[in-house]
Write an enzyme that holds these catalytic residues in place. Structure first.
Site, short mmCIF file in Angstrom:
data_model
loop_
_atom_site.label_atom_id
_atom_site.label_comp_id
_atom_site.label_asym_id
_atom_site.label_seq_id
_atom_site.Cartn_x
_atom_site.Cartn_y
_atom_site.Cartn_z
N HIS A 34 40.43 37.51 45.64
CA HIS A 34 39.65 37.93 44.47
C HIS A 34 40.46 37.63 43.21
O HIS A 34 41.42 38.33 42.90
CB HIS A 34 39.35 39.44 44.54
CG HIS A 34 38.46 39.93 43.44
ND1 HIS A 34 37.37 40.74 43.68
CD2 HIS A 34 38.49 39.75 42.10
CE1 HIS A 34 36.78 41.03 42.54
NE2 HIS A 34 37.45 40.44 41.56
N HIS A 36 40.42 35.97 38.97
CA HIS A 36 39.74 35.48 37.77
C HIS A 36 40.61 34.42 37.09
O HIS A 36 41.78 34.69 36.79
CB HIS A 36 39.48 36.62 36.79
CG HIS A 36 38.57 37.66 37.35
ND1 HIS A 36 37.20 37.60 37.22
CD2 HIS A 36 38.82 38.76 38.10
CE1 HIS A 36 36.65 38.64 37.84
NE2 HIS A 36 37.61 39.36 38.38
N ARG A 38 39.11 32.31 34.46
CA ARG A 38 38.51 31.98 33.15
C ARG A 38 38.19 30.49 33.06
O ARG A 38 38.32 29.75 34.01
CB ARG A 38 39.42 32.42 31.99
CG ARG A 38 39.99 33.83 32.10
CD ARG A 38 38.95 34.88 32.33
NE ARG A 38 39.53 36.24 32.30
CZ ARG A 38 38.92 37.29 32.83
NH1 ARG A 38 37.76 37.19 33.46
NH2 ARG A 38 39.47 38.47 32.74
N ASN A 62 32.53 35.04 37.04
CA ASN A 62 32.01 35.73 35.83
C ASN A 62 32.57 35.11 34.55
O ASN A 62 33.08 35.78 33.68
CB ASN A 62 32.31 37.24 35.87
CG ASN A 62 33.79 37.55 35.84
OD1 ASN A 62 34.61 36.74 36.30
ND2 ASN A 62 34.16 38.70 35.31
N LYS A 118 28.78 36.60 44.47
CA LYS A 118 29.30 37.83 43.87
C LYS A 118 28.17 38.59 43.19
O LYS A 118 27.46 38.03 42.34
CB LYS A 118 30.40 37.48 42.86
CG LYS A 118 31.02 38.67 42.14
CD LYS A 118 31.92 39.49 43.06
CE LYS A 118 32.40 40.78 42.41
NZ LYS A 118 33.48 40.57 41.47
N HIS A 155 30.75 43.97 43.54
CA HIS A 155 31.38 44.87 42.58
C HIS A 155 30.67 46.20 42.82
O HIS A 155 29.56 46.41 42.35
CB HIS A 155 31.22 44.38 41.14
CG HIS A 155 31.93 45.28 40.17
ND1 HIS A 155 33.08 44.91 39.50
CD2 HIS A 155 31.69 46.56 39.81
CE1 HIS A 155 33.50 45.92 38.77
NE2 HIS A 155 32.67 46.93 38.93
N HIS A 190 37.80 45.38 45.35
CA HIS A 190 38.72 46.27 44.62
C HIS A 190 38.39 47.76 44.80
O HIS A 190 38.11 48.46 43.84
CB HIS A 190 38.80 45.92 43.13
CG HIS A 190 37.49 45.55 42.48
ND1 HIS A 190 36.39 46.36 42.51
CD2 HIS A 190 37.14 44.45 41.77
CE1 HIS A 190 35.40 45.75 41.85
NE2 HIS A 190 35.84 44.59 41.41
N ASP A 263 42.27 40.73 42.02
CA ASP A 263 41.49 41.00 40.82
C ASP A 263 42.34 40.76 39.56
O ASP A 263 42.16 41.43 38.54
CB ASP A 263 40.89 42.40 40.80
CG ASP A 263 39.71 42.51 39.83
OD1 ASP A 263 39.20 41.46 39.40
OD2 ASP A 263 39.32 43.63 39.49
N HIS A 267 43.37 38.85 30.13
CA HIS A 267 42.77 38.95 28.80
C HIS A 267 43.93 38.84 27.83
O HIS A 267 44.96 39.51 28.04
CB HIS A 267 42.07 40.30 28.59
CG HIS A 267 40.86 40.48 29.45
ND1 HIS A 267 39.63 39.97 29.12
CD2 HIS A 267 40.69 41.13 30.62
CE1 HIS A 267 38.74 40.30 30.06
NE2 HIS A 267 39.36 41.00 30.98
N ALA A 279 38.42 45.09 30.02
CA ALA A 279 38.90 45.61 31.32
C ALA A 279 39.54 44.47 32.10
O ALA A 279 38.95 43.40 32.24
CB ALA A 279 37.73 46.19 32.10
O1 DOR Z 1 39.02 44.92 35.45
C1 DOR Z 1 38.24 44.03 35.72
N1 DOR Z 1 38.31 42.83 35.09
N2 DOR Z 1 37.29 44.24 36.63
C2 DOR Z 1 36.31 43.35 36.86
O2 DOR Z 1 35.44 43.63 37.65
C3 DOR Z 1 36.24 42.08 36.07
C4 DOR Z 1 37.55 41.71 35.54
C5 DOR Z 1 37.48 40.64 34.46
O3 DOR Z 1 36.78 39.65 34.66
O4 DOR Z 1 38.14 40.79 33.44
ZN ZN Z 2 37.23 40.94 39.60
#
Ligand code: DOR
Ligand code: ZN
Length: 367
Positions: A34, A36, A38, A62, A118, A155, A190, A263, A267, A279
């Site tokens: 899992h 991310h 970007r 996402n 997802k 999720h 998660h 996860d 950011h 988040a």
């Molecule tokens: O904390 C998170 N950040 N939870 C998620 O489900 C998405 C992720 C994000 O894409 O930043």
């Molecule tokens: Zn995630």
């Protein structure tokens, strides 16, 4: 000293004035189920941070725009593979379920190589404004997932519930899905509560759950117990010490249903340290070292002649359980876990990681 090929190798380490013998271990290169990454100019940096530690990762869809169709999925995979060409790294692709997806859309995505779909409830987390209002409207698409053996990743939060109760409020939906689609493989992503661990344990082997490194080490106190720390803010929100302990027990138990999904969700600093912080916790460069510390502490048993219990359990959680659930071939390559203290950088590419500016006791490197 080179690590011993059976994983027992030893290295000398100076501990204060004493010299003590500490082991160095070899594991198969792990999977992150899992992740991310970007899009755009930062993708390459994030992808390389992961490829330096992991051999495969399930990449979350996402992005903006989301990965919801076959052309976008193929193009995203191409970008990741290009960014990681210096590593033996395989991105496993997922797509984001959209309200208008039907069986035909799922077949096209499966043909494009999607291994997972997802589900994001609308408004649950980062970039989920276009998520699903009612999971039941997607049953024809989910039927097609079952038919094509594409895994459904959830999720698992109900955004209409109180923030600390959202995961628990979602669990009846999971049970409904399992009853309706008995052959569908489902991953509850998660997990963050003792409730979720308990329910997953009652369900058939078609259901697995990922656990992150940050949910194993943080509680709500680390987010808001003292001064607000936005770098510990994620969805689902970290919870109570009892919840964290239940997650640790599940992760370190060897139970094949629980496996690692970081996860890791980068950011940039300005998007975290502001009035409406995003988040996500960035863990890719530190997760394995953090997990090693947790497992060493929580699994003090002796194990066997080859490896101490904690290393065997870490190997199950990081390298074996997820790969077995996803039916992946054996990993190609190894990871060395060395008892070497190191200082986590304050930031990577303007993203503050978990354990920023703290010292970790284990260092993980691919060999
Ligand atoms: O904390 C998170 N950040 N939870 C998620 O489900 C998405 C992720 C994000 O894409 O930043
Ligand atoms: Zn995630």
């Amino acid at each position: 000293m080179p690590p011993h090929s059976d994983g027992v190798g030893a290295a000398l380490q100076i501990d204060g004035s004493a010299v003590c013998l500490k082991a160095m271990f070899r594991l198969p290169v792990p999977d992150d189920l899992h992740l991310h990454l970007r899009q755009g100019p930062h993708l390459a940096n994030y992808a390389r941070d992961t490829a330096a530690q992991f051999g495969r990762a399930l990449v979350m869809p996402n992005t903006r725009p989301p990965i919801s169709g076959p052309a976008a999925l193929r193009e995203y995979r191409r970008q990741i593979v290009t960014a990681c060409s210096a590593y033996a790294f395989e991105p496993l692709m997922s797509f984001k379920l959209a309200p208008d997806h039907d069986a035909q859309a799922v077949h096209a995505l499966a043909d494009a190589g999607a291994v997972a779909a997802k589900y994001y409830p609308r408004g649950a987390t980062t970039n989920s404004e276009d998520g699903i209002e009612d999971l039941r409207t997607l049953y024809p698409a989910i039927e097609a997932l079952q038919e094509r053996d594409v895994i459904l990743c959830l999720h698992g939060e109900d955004p209409s519930a109180f923030c600390l109760s959202r995961e628990t409020a979602f669990l009846p939906r999971l049970e409904e899905l399992v009853n309706r689609f008995p052959r569908l493989r489902i991953v509850l992503e998660h997990v963050s509560t003792a409730d979720a661990v308990r329910v997953v344990r009652t369900l058939p082997q078609t259901v697995g759950a990922t656990i992150t490194a940050h949910h194993l080490v943080l509680t709500l106190d680390d987010l808001i117990g003292d001064l607000l720390n936005p770098h510990h803010f994620c969805k689902p929100v970290v919870k109570t010490p009892d919840d964290r302990n239940a997650l640790r027990e599940a992760a370190t138990s060897g139970d094949r249903r629980f496996f690692f999904g970081s996860d890791s969700a980068p950011h940039r600093r300005a998007d975290k340290e502001c009035a409406c912080g995003c988040a996500g916790v960035y863990t890719a460069p530190v997760a394995i070292a953090v997990l090693a510390g947790v497992f060493e502490l929580d699994c003090p048993g002796a194990g066997d002649a080859e490896q101490p219990l904690w290393v065997r359990r870490l190997r199950a959680f990081l390298c074996e359980n997820g790969a077995a659930f996803y039916r992946l071939p054996p990993a190609r390559g190894e990871l060395v876990l060395a008892p070497e203290e190191w200082l986590v950088p304050a930031a990577y590419h303007d993203v503050v990681p978990l354990m920023a500016a703290k010292r970790l006791r284990w260092r993980a490197s691919r060999v």
